[in-house]
Enzyme design. Structure first.
Site, PDB file in Angstrom:
ATOM      1  N   HIS A  29       0.987  -1.199   0.173  1.00 20.79           N
ATOM      2  CA  HIS A  29       0.474  -0.217  -0.146  1.00 20.79           C
ATOM      3  C   HIS A  29       0.908   1.262   0.185  1.00 20.79           C
ATOM      4  O   HIS A  29       1.524   1.509   0.884  1.00 20.79           O
ATOM      5  CB  HIS A  29      -0.527  -0.209   1.245  1.00 20.79           C
ATOM      6  CG  HIS A  29      -2.177  -1.505   1.443  1.00 20.79           C
ATOM      7  ND1 HIS A  29      -1.506  -2.334   1.569  1.00 20.79           N
ATOM      8  CD2 HIS A  29      -3.001  -1.710   1.081  1.00 20.79           C
ATOM      9  CE1 HIS A  29      -2.229  -3.251   2.033  1.00 20.79           C
ATOM     10  NE2 HIS A  29      -3.555  -2.698   1.440  1.00 20.79           N
ATOM     11  N   GLU A 429     -18.175  -4.905  23.522  1.00 17.82           N
ATOM     12  CA  GLU A 429     -17.673  -6.316  24.454  1.00 17.82           C
ATOM     13  C   GLU A 429     -16.336  -5.954  22.962  1.00 17.82           C
ATOM     14  O   GLU A 429     -15.755  -6.824  23.743  1.00 17.82           O
ATOM     15  CB  GLU A 429     -18.135  -7.848  24.121  1.00 17.82           C
ATOM     16  CG  GLU A 429     -19.826  -7.576  24.956  1.00 17.82           C
ATOM     17  CD  GLU A 429     -20.543  -6.919  24.731  1.00 17.82           C
ATOM     18  OE1 GLU A 429     -20.442  -6.330  24.051  1.00 17.82           O
ATOM     19  OE2 GLU A 429     -22.105  -7.437  25.590  1.00 17.82           O
ATOM     20  N   HIS A 490     -29.045 -16.859  24.303  1.00 20.24           N
ATOM     21  CA  HIS A 490     -27.920 -16.480  25.135  1.00 20.24           C
ATOM     22  C   HIS A 490     -27.693 -18.038  25.364  1.00 20.24           C
ATOM     23  O   HIS A 490     -26.478 -17.751  26.578  1.00 20.24           O
ATOM     24  CB  HIS A 490     -28.806 -16.206  26.053  1.00 20.24           C
ATOM     25  CG  HIS A 490     -29.459 -15.254  26.617  1.00 20.24           C
ATOM     26  ND1 HIS A 490     -29.996 -14.591  25.241  1.00 20.24           N
ATOM     27  CD2 HIS A 490     -28.696 -14.158  26.927  1.00 20.24           C
ATOM     28  CE1 HIS A 490     -29.801 -12.543  25.768  1.00 20.24           C
ATOM     29  NE2 HIS A 490     -28.947 -12.842  26.758  1.00 20.24           N
TER      30      HIS A 490
END
Ligand SMILES: Cc1ncc(C[n+]2csc(CCOP(=O)(O)OP(=O)(O)O)c2C)c(N)n1
Ligand SMILES: [Mg+2]
Length: 690
Positions: A29, A429, A490
């Protein structure tokens, strides 16, 4: 030559080294290094308090390249600034971290100039980056760590830790959700030691950001509580420095500098296009670009005379002086505060203090038992009292994960209380895991917690913990169907096997309270590996360790928990976590019928797989083919332990929404079912097993 000319020469050296390396590799790059060379030059040669002779000096400023695809920026600056190498034992090796030869062999096997920045492969890299957004999110953990360290260690006249954290990012990083989570928290915490520089070039791979990213970044960051600065010309190094000076004067909030730049700067046909992002310029374009820089068109990997000396007089001299001053100060600090100085030493080498494991609980046999999360909470509180630099928190589930540190003086980490040991990540999270990495990179011992199912939300950063070989700890509770009524959303199914697939990550699913203690004992001693703990929500019987083998066997990944009298089993029952007790019950039932079953507790595949063949054969004797695994998770992978003729009791579907007992019945996690399977394996099909 005048200073300014050397500055321009140095900047163009970074640019052309980057161009030549990508050209030679035929991949990479070039565009962003061409645009950001002045920025990196300014930060490194004018600002950073960093001694190239010692890239792990504890009080160095941190520089994180979150847009990791622009790695040639780092390799160029490491080479030019003369960053020296260190090894995994933190020894300073004296030779260059990045040679010109490495750069010539950019992206080739065994070159230090790897495709993306890799922590611990290349000295000087502060964090592995490449997955966009991770670097800046990790930098928030570094900023929290600096504040915490300063609070604990600084004393009047002794600023042991007063460094800043600089992180460079692009459009991609700011589009990623993890960046938003982390920036929101950084703003809330008022981390004024943190400076992000946003490469506002309006280009990503698919073209102009007008097709994807038209939000008002400045307003977004203002609303997060950041200071927002703008530099409208990425080539204006005085203004870049001015903005950084402003950051250093700003108290109470982090800073983002929006830097307007031109990807592929200087390339007549590729500047400002997506084509400059990720492919070589091509020979003809390289020539005219070099011409535009006033560079010899034919020169390759040229470092003009005086450029290295220019860096030596800049970052080299400034960094050496800063480190010398600090070293002298630290010697006086050591004399005055020997205990605190020892802590700094130990942390830096990832050692634990003496007595780190004293007072760990021993849980008495108890058929009603203790939940894994409960046992974990007790252990965490003991460990945190024994290890002053052990800290962490949950993504808003502290009361449920039982991760709150509640001993006297534990406290919360907030803007006004920098010494707190409880971090509140909020419901973030992904950023939590990245921040745990940042804390860990700063040599704190850190944990993050949530429900096991939401490990998926943290997974990309957990993968980086493993790649970076950081001893981060992830405490995941509600590891199976224990939260029955919450239902399939869950209930983890594929999480265990997917985490077991991450190389180097230790995944542990302890089966009773004493196994939880032993799991922590094992994990805490890791210096270069992250660990995941999968803990039960519901109480699990605490096994009678006089009757059954010691939980110390956890340290071997799997161990024989129970055997028939005299050994010599005909069937082996293997389980982890909340299924261990049901397998023990099946073993008792089988024993009553005269069937010789062995119980193997297997909390960790990874650890077991690293034991000697001899040990593994002693636990799973090859001649015993009748084997059953029982685990409330995906069946995938258990074949390797039960073999072709074994049986796997696990989950092939998502769970269900019902009380746990009913789910256990529905999915076959009951002792009589396991016993029946054993009998069937042993050739008693009339046993009723279906
Ligand atoms: C999480 C993630 N998704 C996708 C990619 C692949 N990728 C690498 S660079 C890039 C574009 C990034 O654009 P920007 O950040 O603006 O960088 P620039 O081209 O301006 O340097 C993409 C999509 C990645 N590295 N990480
Ligand atoms: Mg861009």
């Amino acid at each position: 030559m005048e200073t300014t000319n050397f500055e321009q020469l140095a900047i163009n050296t970074i640019r052309t080294l980057s161009i030549d390396a990508v050209e030679q590799a035929k991949s990479g790059h070039p565009g962003t290094p061409m645009a950001l060379a002045p920025l990196v030059y300014t930060i490194w040669n004018r600002v950073l308090s960093f001694d190239p002779e010692d890239p792990i000096w504890p009080n160095r400023d941190r520089f994180v390249l979150s847009n990791g695809h622009a790695s040639m920026l780092l390799w160029s600056i490491f080479h030019l600034a003369g960053v020296k190498a260190v090894n995994a034992d933190y020894e300073r090796l004296g030779h260059l971290s990045m040679t010109l030869d490495d750069i010539r062999r950019f992206r080739q096997l065994d070159s230090k100039a790897v495709g993306h920045p890799e922590y611990h492969w290349v000295s000087g890299v502060e964090a592995t980056t490449g997955p966009l957004g991770q670097g800046i999110a990790t930098s928030v953990g570094m900023a929290i760590a600096q504040k915490w360290l300063a609070q604990r260690h600084n004393r009047p006249g002794f600023d042991v830790f007063d460094y800043s954290i600089y992180a460079v990012c692009g459009d991609g990083c700011l589009m990623e959700g993890v960046a938003s989570e982390a920036a929101s928290l950084a703003g809330h915490l008022g981390l004024d030691n943190l400076c992000w520089i946003y490469d506002n070039n309006h280009i990503t791979i698919e073209g102009s950001t007008s097709i994807t990213f038209t939000e008002d970044v400045a307003t977004r960051f203002l609303s997060y509580g950041w200071d927002v600065l703008r530099v409208s010309d990425a080539n204006d190094i005085d203004r870049i420095q001015g903005a950084i000076d402003m950051f250093r004067r700003t108290k109470g909030r982090p800073t983002i500098i929006i830097l307007d730049s031109h990807i592929g700067y200087g390339s007549p046909s590729k500047q400002d296009t997506a084509a400059a992002h990720g492919e070589p310029l091509g020979d003809a374009e390289v020539r005219i670009t070099k011409k535009a820089y006033g560079w010899p068109e034919d020169a390759k990997f040229l470092v003009p005379d005086g450029v290295r000396e220019h860096f030596a007089a800049g970052i080299g001299a400034r960094g050496a002086a800063a480190r010398k001053k600090w070293t002298e100060m630290f010697a006086a600090y050591r004399a005055k505060f020997p205990d605190l100085a020892t802590e700094v030493d130990q942390m830096q080498c990832r050692e634990l203090p003496k007595g780190w494991d004293c007072n760990l609980p021993v849980f008495p046999a108890d058929p009603k038992g203790v939940a894994g999360r409960e046992a974990s909470g007790k252990v965490l509180n003991v460990l945190a009292q024994n290890i002053p630099w052990f800290l962490g928190g949950s993504a808003d589930l502290g009361p449920s994960n039982k991760t709150t540190l509640s001993f006297d003086g534990a406290g919360d980490f907030q803007a006004g209380t920098r010494g707190g040991r409880n971090l509140h990540f909020g419901i973030r999270e992904h950023a939590m895991a990245a921040i745990v990495n940042g804390l860990s990179l700063s040599k704190l011992r850190a944990f993050g917690a949530t429900f096991f199912i939401f490990s998926d939300y943290a997974r990309p950063a957990i993968r980086l913990s493993a790649l970076m070989e950081l001893p981060a700890i992830f405490v995941f509770t509600h590891e199976a169907m224990g939260d029955g009524e919450d239902g399939p959303t869950h209930q983890p199914v594929e999480q265990l096997i997917s985490l077991r697939a991450i190389p180097g990550l230790v995944t542990l699913r302890p089966g009773d309270a004493n196994e939880v203690v032993e799991a922590y004992r094992y994990i805490m001693q890791l210096r270069h590996q992250p660990a995941v703990l999968a803990l039960s929500r519901q109480p699990l019987p605490t096994l009678d360790r006089k009757k059954y083998a010691s939980a110390a066997g956890v340290a071997r990944g799997a161990y024989v928990l129970a055997d028939p009298p005299g050994g010599n089993p005909e069937v082996i029952l293997i389980a982890s976590g909340s299924e261990l007790c049901l397998v023990v019950e099946a073993h008792e039932r089988l024993a009553a019928e005269g069937i010789r079953a062995r119980v193997v507790s297997m909390p960790s595949w990874d650890i077991f797989d690293h034991q000697t063949q001899e040990y593994r054969d002693s636990v799973l004797p090859p001649k015993v083919k009748a084997r059953i695994s029982v685990e409330q998770g995906s069946t995938l992978g258990w074949e390797r332990y039960v073999g072709e003729s074994g049986r796997i009791i696990g989950m092939k579907t998502f769970g269900g929404s019902a009380p746990l007992k009913e789910l256990q019945r529905k999915f076959g996690f009951e002792p009589h079912h396991v016993a029946a399977a054993a009998k069937e394996l042993l050739g008693n099909p009339e046993s009723g097993f279906q």
